[in-house]
Structures are given as C-alpha cells and as structure tokens.
Design a protein around this motif. Structure first.
Motif, PDB file in Angstrom:
ATOM      1  N   SER A 277      -4.007   1.102  -3.958  1.00  0.00           N
ATOM      2  CA  SER A 277      -3.390   2.021  -3.702  1.00  0.00           C
ATOM      3  C   SER A 277      -4.763   3.420  -4.806  1.00  0.00           C
ATOM      4  O   SER A 277      -6.100   2.609  -4.427  1.00  0.00           O
ATOM      5  CB  SER A 277      -2.794   2.427  -5.401  1.00  0.00           C
ATOM      6  N   GLY A 278      -4.801   4.450  -4.143  1.00  0.00           N
ATOM      7  CA  GLY A 278      -5.604   5.169  -4.412  1.00  0.00           C
ATOM      8  C   GLY A 278      -5.426   6.806  -3.464  1.00  0.00           C
ATOM      9  O   GLY A 278      -4.056   7.142  -3.615  1.00  0.00           O
ATOM     10  N   GLU A 279      -6.699   7.441  -3.810  1.00  0.00           N
ATOM     11  CA  GLU A 279      -7.059   8.984  -2.996  1.00  0.00           C
ATOM     12  C   GLU A 279      -7.628   9.393  -2.417  1.00  0.00           C
ATOM     13  O   GLU A 279      -8.821   8.251  -2.202  1.00  0.00           O
ATOM     14  CB  GLU A 279      -6.433   9.292  -4.806  1.00  0.00           C
ATOM     15  N   ILE A 280      -7.953  10.087  -2.002  1.00  0.00           N
ATOM     16  CA  ILE A 280      -9.120   9.855  -1.034  1.00  0.00           C
ATOM     17  C   ILE A 280      -9.519  11.777  -1.588  1.00  0.00           C
ATOM     18  O   ILE A 280      -9.150  12.558  -2.012  1.00  0.00           O
ATOM     19  CB  ILE A 280      -8.332  11.625   0.699  1.00  0.00           C
ATOM     20  N   THR A 281     -10.992  11.589  -1.698  1.00  0.00           N
ATOM     21  CA  THR A 281     -11.595  12.208  -3.322  1.00  0.00           C
ATOM     22  C   THR A 281     -12.024  13.122  -2.439  1.00  0.00           C
ATOM     23  O   THR A 281     -12.953  13.791  -3.035  1.00  0.00           O
ATOM     24  CB  THR A 281     -12.672  11.272  -4.534  1.00  0.00           C
ATOM     25  N   ARG A 282     -13.090  12.767  -1.503  1.00  0.00           N
ATOM     26  CA  ARG A 282     -13.614  14.115  -0.138  1.00  0.00           C
ATOM     27  C   ARG A 282     -13.215  14.301   1.131  1.00  0.00           C
ATOM     28  O   ARG A 282     -13.251  13.003   1.730  1.00  0.00           O
ATOM     29  CB  ARG A 282     -15.430  13.523  -0.567  1.00  0.00           C
ATOM     30  N   PHE A 283     -13.509  14.844   1.309  1.00  0.00           N
ATOM     31  CA  PHE A 283     -13.511  14.980   2.923  1.00  0.00           C
ATOM     32  C   PHE A 283     -13.701  16.666   2.954  1.00  0.00           C
ATOM     33  O   PHE A 283     -13.210  18.292   3.119  1.00  0.00           O
ATOM     34  CB  PHE A 283     -11.721  16.015   3.784  1.00  0.00           C
ATOM     35  N   THR A 284     -15.324  17.007   3.446  1.00  0.00           N
ATOM     36  CA  THR A 284     -16.126  17.835   4.052  1.00  0.00           C
ATOM     37  C   THR A 284     -16.541  18.150   5.450  1.00  0.00           C
ATOM     38  O   THR A 284     -16.520  16.886   5.665  1.00  0.00           O
ATOM     39  CB  THR A 284     -17.126  17.999   2.914  1.00  0.00           C
ATOM     40  N   VAL A 285     -17.131  19.262   6.024  1.00  0.00           N
ATOM     41  CA  VAL A 285     -17.278  19.154   7.130  1.00  0.00           C
ATOM     42  C   VAL A 285     -18.912  19.842   6.379  1.00  0.00           C
ATOM     43  O   VAL A 285     -18.776  21.303   5.662  1.00  0.00           O
ATOM     44  CB  VAL A 285     -16.767  20.330   8.211  1.00  0.00           C
ATOM     45  N   SER A 286     -19.996  19.274   6.982  1.00  0.00           N
ATOM     46  CA  SER A 286     -21.441  20.050   6.368  1.00  0.00           C
ATOM     47  C   SER A 286     -22.134  20.213   7.701  1.00  0.00           C
ATOM     48  O   SER A 286     -22.122  19.805   8.795  1.00  0.00           O
ATOM     49  CB  SER A 286     -21.207  19.315   5.445  1.00  0.00           C
ATOM     50  N   SER A 287     -23.161  20.963   7.624  1.00  0.00           N
ATOM     51  CA  SER A 287     -23.701  21.495   8.698  1.00  0.00           C
ATOM     52  C   SER A 287     -25.100  20.271   8.508  1.00  0.00           C
ATOM     53  O   SER A 287     -25.794  20.506   7.272  1.00  0.00           O
ATOM     54  CB  SER A 287     -24.657  22.830   8.582  1.00  0.00           C
ATOM     55  N   VAL A 288     -26.292  19.429   9.287  1.00  0.00           N
ATOM     56  CA  VAL A 288     -26.637  18.786   9.206  1.00  0.00           C
ATOM     57  C   VAL A 288     -28.320  19.733  10.031  1.00  0.00           C
ATOM     58  O   VAL A 288     -27.668  20.185  11.365  1.00  0.00           O
ATOM     59  CB  VAL A 288     -26.651  17.186   9.429  1.00  0.00           C
TER      60      VAL A 288
ATOM     61  N   ILE B 137       0.888  -1.061   0.085  1.00  0.00           N
ATOM     62  CA  ILE B 137       0.093  -0.107  -0.060  1.00  0.00           C
ATOM     63  C   ILE B 137       1.156   0.868  -0.084  1.00  0.00           C
ATOM     64  O   ILE B 137       1.906   1.627   0.855  1.00  0.00           O
ATOM     65  CB  ILE B 137      -1.523   0.266   1.098  1.00  0.00           C
ATOM     66  N   PRO B 138       1.104   2.405  -0.866  1.00  0.00           N
ATOM     67  CA  PRO B 138       2.052   3.283  -1.387  1.00  0.00           C
ATOM     68  C   PRO B 138       0.469   4.686  -0.338  1.00  0.00           C
ATOM     69  O   PRO B 138      -0.067   4.052   0.216  1.00  0.00           O
ATOM     70  CB  PRO B 138       1.871   3.375  -2.813  1.00  0.00           C
ATOM     71  N   GLU B 139       1.813   5.038  -0.108  1.00  0.00           N
ATOM     72  CA  GLU B 139       0.853   6.769   0.765  1.00  0.00           C
ATOM     73  C   GLU B 139      -0.367   6.904  -0.498  1.00  0.00           C
ATOM     74  O   GLU B 139      -0.569   6.728  -1.744  1.00  0.00           O
ATOM     75  CB  GLU B 139       1.596   7.534   0.421  1.00  0.00           C
ATOM     76  N   PHE B 140      -1.687   6.909  -0.491  1.00  0.00           N
ATOM     77  CA  PHE B 140      -2.981   7.311  -0.925  1.00  0.00           C
ATOM     78  C   PHE B 140      -2.785   8.976  -1.141  1.00  0.00           C
ATOM     79  O   PHE B 140      -2.079   9.712  -0.224  1.00  0.00           O
ATOM     80  CB  PHE B 140      -4.151   7.015  -0.181  1.00  0.00           C
ATOM     81  N   ASP B 141      -2.737   9.255  -2.362  1.00  0.00           N
ATOM     82  CA  ASP B 141      -2.596  10.942  -2.667  1.00  0.00           C
ATOM     83  C   ASP B 141      -4.056  11.322  -2.150  1.00  0.00           C
ATOM     84  O   ASP B 141      -4.953  10.990  -1.704  1.00  0.00           O
ATOM     85  CB  ASP B 141      -2.881  11.177  -4.629  1.00  0.00           C
ATOM     86  N   ILE B 142      -4.377  12.706  -2.050  1.00  0.00           N
ATOM     87  CA  ILE B 142      -4.875  13.899  -1.478  1.00  0.00           C
ATOM     88  C   ILE B 142      -5.581  14.372  -3.126  1.00  0.00           C
ATOM     89  O   ILE B 142      -4.843  15.201  -3.180  1.00  0.00           O
ATOM     90  CB  ILE B 142      -4.724  14.331  -0.723  1.00  0.00           C
TER      91      ILE B 142
END
Length: 187
Positions: A102-113, A56-61
């Motif tokens: 392998s892969g990437e982080i595709t979403r990192f969101t903070v939202s109000s609910v 597992i390489p380092e996942f990209d952002i």
C-alpha cells in the motif's frame, strides 16, 4: 552388457550396475534442482513457499503531488499488480492476503533541466516518487516502508500532455522493478 560414455579415441565402458548408479545420480541431481526451484528461481526471486497471495489497494495521491493526474494511483496499483502476477507465482486476492503493498504517490513534478545560453531549456523532466508500505503477514520482521522514485527527460519543445502517458508508463515500470526486487530478491 557394457555402455559406452564419451567420444573421441578414448571411450569409457561402464558395467550395467555402474550405469544404473550413474543414472540414479543424475535423477537425484534433477529432483534436487526441482525441489530448490520451489524456493528460488533463476531470476534471483526468493518467495517463501507459504506465501501464495498478495493484495494491492489503490495507491493514494499525496497532497504534495497535487499536479498528478487523478487516476495515477489506480494506474500505478494496476501496473504493480500485473507485474507481480507476471513475474511470480503469487495470486491476487482482496480477502486475507499473505502479503500487502500500500502507499501513496508523493511526488509528481515537471521541471526544466539543461539550460541553454538563450535562457531556454533543452529538456524537461517528469519526476515521480512513490512511498510503499509492505506488510508480510507471516513474518513481521520483513515489513518495510520505503520511497521509490524515477524520472524521465523529454524535449522541452514537446507538449507534455502528448508524452505524459508514455513517460508515466516507463517510470512506473522502473519503480515496479525496484519494488519487486526490494521485496522478493535477497540483495
């Protein structure tokens, strides 16, 4: 010589030859179960015998997850690596692995609910998605690419930086389980 099997009022007596046959049957059952657990475990994990190593390489952002902490790819890669080491018989290697993630982080969101009548929110939500590419060097038909996501809610009066690490750990644990099951379970 007779051997007694059973309890209560009715005992069944076996001759020595019958006892040996019965013991042989139990031995065969035990050896068969040991052989089968080489392919399958009681957790439903199915890893072919020839697969012994992973990488597992380092996942990209992704540029779609710009608000993610800079070390998030390293954190996810390490957490997934530790999970596979802990829950399988596989060894980690950077040289000629049998399988790769392998892969990437595709979403990192903070939202109000959960909006409230006074135009505030009761909860906020951290939502993370990870796109994973799986490569099986023994069987290309098992290769896949898939996105996994999870979220956690937290009270909107909490400072996000105070709860961020715990939420990320919980989300990555669930995503890691989903990836593990996708890869090693025949669902």
């Amino acid at each position: 010589m007779k051997y007694v099997i059973g309890y209560g009022e009715k005992f069944r007596c076996l001759q020595k030859s019958q006892y040996v046959s019965f013991a042989g049957f139990l031995l065969i059952c035990f050896l068969t179960s040991q052989f089968l657990t080489g392919c399958y475990s009681f957790q439903g994990v199915s890893i072919p015998q020839e697969v012994k190593t992973f990488y597992i390489p380092e996942f990209d952002i992704s540029n779609r997850a710009l608000k993610a902490p800079r070390q998030l790819g390293v954190v996810f890669s390490d957490q997934l690596k530790q999970q596979i080491l802990r829950e399988s018989r596989l060894s980690f290697t950077e040289i000629d692995p049998n399988i790769e993630f392998s892969g990437e982080i595709t979403r990192f969101t903070v939202s109000s609910v959960a909006p409230q009548p006074d135009e505030t929110t009761a909860f906020s939500r951290l939502d993370i998605s990870v796109k994973v590419n799986y490569i099986d060097h023994f069987d290309e038909e098992k290769n896949w690419e898939k996105s996994f996501s999870d979220f956690r809610n937290f009270e909107s009066n909490q400072n996000f930086l105070d709860v961020q690490d715990g939420l990320i750990n919980q989300i990555f644990t669930q995503i890691g389980e989903d990836i593990f099951n996708q890869t090693f379970s025949n669902w």
